[in-house]
Write a protein that holds these residues in place. Structure first.
Motif, PDB file in Angstrom:
ATOM      1  N   LEU A  28       9.640   3.752  11.437  1.00 56.07           N
ATOM      2  CA  LEU A  28      10.815   4.118  10.388  1.00 56.07           C
ATOM      3  C   LEU A  28      10.430   3.602   8.796  1.00 56.07           C
ATOM      4  O   LEU A  28      10.487   4.287   7.834  1.00 56.07           O
ATOM      5  N   LYS A  29       9.943   2.543   8.807  1.00 58.30           N
ATOM      6  CA  LYS A  29       9.350   1.985   7.515  1.00 58.30           C
ATOM      7  C   LYS A  29       8.377   2.933   6.902  1.00 58.30           C
ATOM      8  O   LYS A  29       8.399   3.292   5.876  1.00 58.30           O
ATOM      9  N   ALA A  30       7.166   3.147   7.783  1.00 57.73           N
ATOM     10  CA  ALA A  30       6.111   4.064   7.421  1.00 57.73           C
ATOM     11  C   ALA A  30       6.732   5.576   6.931  1.00 57.73           C
ATOM     12  O   ALA A  30       6.322   5.912   6.023  1.00 57.73           O
ATOM     13  N   THR A  31       7.463   5.976   7.796  1.00 58.38           N
ATOM     14  CA  THR A  31       8.437   7.388   7.434  1.00 58.38           C
ATOM     15  C   THR A  31       9.045   7.343   6.109  1.00 58.38           C
ATOM     16  O   THR A  31       8.985   8.467   5.312  1.00 58.38           O
ATOM     17  N   ILE A  32       9.874   6.474   5.809  1.00 60.54           N
ATOM     18  CA  ILE A  32      10.633   6.199   4.661  1.00 60.54           C
ATOM     19  C   ILE A  32       9.616   6.069   3.516  1.00 60.54           C
ATOM     20  O   ILE A  32       9.719   6.715   2.591  1.00 60.54           O
ATOM     21  N   GLU A  33       8.574   5.308   3.601  1.00 60.42           N
ATOM     22  CA  GLU A  33       7.694   5.130   2.513  1.00 60.42           C
ATOM     23  C   GLU A  33       6.885   6.496   2.270  1.00 60.42           C
ATOM     24  O   GLU A  33       6.761   6.823   0.913  1.00 60.42           O
ATOM     25  N   ALA A  34       6.412   7.240   3.257  1.00 60.04           N
ATOM     26  CA  ALA A  34       5.929   8.780   3.053  1.00 60.04           C
ATOM     27  C   ALA A  34       7.034   9.511   2.501  1.00 60.04           C
ATOM     28  O   ALA A  34       6.675  10.434   1.603  1.00 60.04           O
TER      29      ALA A  34
ATOM     30  N   LEU B 225      13.181  -4.586  -8.099  1.00 68.37           N
ATOM     31  CA  LEU B 225      13.537  -4.751  -6.922  1.00 68.37           C
ATOM     32  C   LEU B 225      14.782  -4.153  -6.701  1.00 68.37           C
ATOM     33  O   LEU B 225      15.814  -4.121  -7.446  1.00 68.37           O
ATOM     34  N   LYS B 226      14.764  -3.575  -5.340  1.00 64.72           N
ATOM     35  CA  LYS B 226      16.211  -2.750  -5.043  1.00 64.72           C
ATOM     36  C   LYS B 226      16.514  -3.146  -3.565  1.00 64.72           C
ATOM     37  O   LYS B 226      15.860  -3.283  -2.750  1.00 64.72           O
TER      38      LYS B 226
ATOM     39  N   THR C  60      13.227  -2.427  -1.616  1.00 66.73           N
ATOM     40  CA  THR C  60      12.273  -1.563  -1.912  1.00 66.73           C
ATOM     41  C   THR C  60      11.814  -1.760  -3.392  1.00 66.73           C
ATOM     42  O   THR C  60      12.588  -2.448  -4.113  1.00 66.73           O
ATOM     43  N   TRP C  61      10.667  -1.708  -3.746  1.00 70.39           N
ATOM     44  CA  TRP C  61      10.039  -1.884  -4.863  1.00 70.39           C
ATOM     45  C   TRP C  61       8.725  -1.066  -5.130  1.00 70.39           C
ATOM     46  O   TRP C  61       8.230  -0.462  -4.312  1.00 70.39           O
ATOM     47  N   GLY C  62       8.673  -0.456  -6.368  1.00 71.88           N
ATOM     48  CA  GLY C  62       7.711   0.303  -6.891  1.00 71.88           C
ATOM     49  C   GLY C  62       6.158  -0.480  -6.793  1.00 71.88           C
ATOM     50  O   GLY C  62       6.197  -1.635  -7.220  1.00 71.88           O
ATOM     51  N   ALA C  63       5.039   0.190  -6.398  1.00 72.95           N
ATOM     52  CA  ALA C  63       3.724  -0.422  -6.428  1.00 72.95           C
ATOM     53  C   ALA C  63       3.660  -0.748  -7.980  1.00 72.95           C
ATOM     54  O   ALA C  63       3.591  -0.349  -8.736  1.00 72.95           O
ATOM     55  N   GLY C  64       3.658  -2.205  -8.186  1.00 73.75           N
ATOM     56  CA  GLY C  64       3.296  -2.553  -9.517  1.00 73.75           C
ATOM     57  C   GLY C  64       4.101  -3.227 -10.195  1.00 73.75           C
ATOM     58  O   GLY C  64       4.220  -3.958 -11.070  1.00 73.75           O
ATOM     59  N   ALA C  65       5.458  -2.900  -9.745  1.00 70.88           N
ATOM     60  CA  ALA C  65       6.798  -3.508 -10.428  1.00 70.88           C
ATOM     61  C   ALA C  65       6.720  -4.896 -10.265  1.00 70.88           C
ATOM     62  O   ALA C  65       7.384  -5.724 -11.096  1.00 70.88           O
TER      63      ALA C  65
ATOM     64  N   VAL D 167       8.485  -0.733   1.322  1.00 70.32           N
ATOM     65  CA  VAL D 167       9.740  -0.940   1.953  1.00 70.32           C
ATOM     66  C   VAL D 167       9.756  -2.012   2.868  1.00 70.32           C
ATOM     67  O   VAL D 167       8.899  -2.089   3.745  1.00 70.32           O
ATOM     68  N   LEU D 168      10.804  -2.725   2.924  1.00 70.28           N
ATOM     69  CA  LEU D 168      11.085  -3.926   4.054  1.00 70.28           C
ATOM     70  C   LEU D 168      12.532  -3.872   4.452  1.00 70.28           C
ATOM     71  O   LEU D 168      13.325  -3.512   3.705  1.00 70.28           O
ATOM     72  N   LEU D 169      12.764  -3.857   5.674  1.00 65.39           N
ATOM     73  CA  LEU D 169      14.206  -3.727   6.420  1.00 65.39           C
ATOM     74  C   LEU D 169      14.769  -4.927   6.825  1.00 65.39           C
ATOM     75  O   LEU D 169      14.031  -5.987   7.513  1.00 65.39           O
ATOM     76  N   ILE D 170      16.015  -5.221   6.367  1.00 68.99           N
ATOM     77  CA  ILE D 170      16.580  -6.533   6.964  1.00 68.99           C
ATOM     78  C   ILE D 170      17.840  -5.825   7.732  1.00 68.99           C
ATOM     79  O   ILE D 170      18.709  -5.091   7.073  1.00 68.99           O
ATOM     80  N   GLU D 171      18.002  -6.292   8.989  1.00 71.24           N
ATOM     81  CA  GLU D 171      19.083  -5.900   9.612  1.00 71.24           C
ATOM     82  C   GLU D 171      20.027  -6.885  10.235  1.00 71.24           C
ATOM     83  O   GLU D 171      19.688  -8.042  10.600  1.00 71.24           O
TER      84      GLU D 171
END
Length: 445
Positions: free
Chosen positions: A97-103, A397-398, A414-419, A226-230
């Motif tokens: 899921l993480k990779a799919t969201i990032e894509a 950071l979001k 989530t965060w943009g690369a370089g942010a 993306v990192l997920l916390i549940e």
């Protein structure tokens, strides 16, 4: 020559904002992923899914439109002649899921094509990843999509041939722009403050000493990490109880915890505050139902002081501030008028400059399913994830928060690369989870 469709209506102020941000390459999509579960462990068949999606498209006019005159000062929404589901529904063998969201967050829409402003990826474990252009819907619109799709799957198959993947778009009225639903006129105090913040030297503004991550990069990239916390249903229930006991909310508790964690990671000698954004739904003010697509959202921008200690008093105060600011938040959208249509130059002028936002906490609430059928097997929705791009200009950071129908909550960090450095985001995520866990242990103790 391609035949043009019927113009549905002009794009509104906020919709144009999101249209231009996408068209100049600074945003891609909003996303909501949900795992569909059958009580008898049936898999989601392609034919049944496409027939259910046909019903969804016929119910939601936002799913049957594209942009007309996108690059003009006055873009509009145009009804498509037909929606070909085979062109916008993809099937993936991945369960990541993480990779799919990032894509998905890396993929903007081809707005020049005869395709609608949304797409779906169906993963191997029956997780449906729904992505849409921000101009047709806010974060709550993703919940409306899954609510309608689940209900359509429960209704069962109709007599449409399985190979027929085309559908005529809905002719229902597309929800009006927010300025058609309520007044957005800002006060003179708001106008003066915002104009000052826009044109004054950075050192004179409220954000001068605020932490906002790294400056906006000049080389544009939509790459989003993306990192997920549940949090399990019992953890969420306990956390909500303690929030109520302190007159706080889940959003204000997450906000206060995020500020305390960031404060422990930021050099205190360089920064006094953290620039914080929390989106506010305007559906209540506008009278917009929860089960429709619309771009009816504003935000509260504040500058909480650096403080590494979590405080329930601050959480309660922020909850109160969010409630009281909601009617006033419409002024944030009204201020867009003062761009005088120069959206593109406004966005491009931010490249290479100090970022405006350090942290954004966007909570779209809990997914509530429509009533299930009384008899027979039905589809339910388990794990759900909400995420968004805005990787270039958005907050460093979001925290994207959504509750599922079982009572659990997932936070997509989530965060943009370089942010910010990836290591910074990873440490923040770890400490945030530990901080919430400590609140729960203190409650149980």
């Amino acid at each position: 020559m391609e035949e043009r469709g019927e113009i549905v209506r002009p794009a509104g102020l906020l919709e144009r904002y999101h249209i231009v941000r996408h068209s100049v390459g600074l945003d891609s999509c909003v996303l909501n992923a949900a795992q569909y579960i059958h009580p008898e462990n049936h898999r989601l068949e392609k034919g049944a899914l496409f027939q259910a999606l046909r019903k969804v498209v016929q119910l939601h006019p936002a799913l049957g439109i594209r942009l007309a005159r996108e690059l003009s000062p006055n873009p509009s929404f145009e009804r498509l002649q037909i929606v070909d589901l085979a062109e916008i529904v993809e099937f993936s063998d991945s369960c990541g899921l993480k990779a799919t969201i990032e894509a998905q967050l890396l993929r903007p829409f081809n707005t020049a094509s005869a395709l609608p402003l949304w797409r779906v990826v169906v993963m191997k474990d029956d997780t449906i990843c729904f992505a849409w252009h921000h101009c047709i819907g806010d974060g709550m619109s993703g919940l409306a999509f899954h609510r309608t799709l689940q209900a359509s799957l429960e209704e069962g198959e109709d007599h449409t041939p399985a190979a027929n993947y085309t559908v005529l778009p809905s002719r229902n009225t597309f929800t009006p722009a927010i300025e058609e639903m309520t007044s957005l006129t800002p006060s003179w105090g708001k106008v003066v403050l915002e104009i000052f913040e826009l044109f004054a030297p950075t050192a004179w503004t409220r954000g001068a000493s605020a932490w906002t991550g790294n400056p906006v990069k000049t080389d544009i990239s939509l790459t989003t990490r993306v990192l997920l916390i549940e949090f399990a249903p019992d953890e969420v229930s306990a956390l909500l109880n303690i929030c109520r006991s302190h007159k706080a909310t889940l959003t204000s508790a997450f906000q206060t915890m995020a500020i305390s964690v960031l404060s422990s990671l930021i050099p205190a000698e360089k920064h006094k505050t953290i620039s914080s954004y929390v989106p506010i739904s305007l559906r209540g003010i506008a009278g917009t139902p929860s089960d429709v697509f619309c771009d009816h959202v504003s935000t509260l921008h504040s500058y909480p002081r650096i403080n590494a200690t979590f405080s329930w008093v601050e959480a309660a105060q922020y909850a109160s501030r969010l409630r009281s600011y909601t009617p006033q938040s419409v002024e944030e959208i009204g201020m867009i008028r003062f761009l005088f249509g120069k959206y593109a130059s406004f966005f491009k002028g931010k490249l290479g400059k100090k970022r405006q936002g350090g942290i954004e906490i966007s909570n779209v609430g809990r997914f509530e399913a429509k009533s299930s059928l009384e008899a027979g097997p039905t589809w339910s929705i388990g794990r759900m994830v909400f995420a968004q791009c805005d990787a270039v200009l958005g907050a460093a950071l979001k925290l994207n928060v959504v509750g599922d129908s079982l009572g659990g909550v997932t936070v997509a960090v989530t965060w943009g690369a370089g942010a910010i450095p990836d290591s910074f985001a990873e440490e923040f995520t770890s400490r945030f989870k530990v901080g919430i866990d400590r609140l729960l242990k203190a409650t149980s103790g």
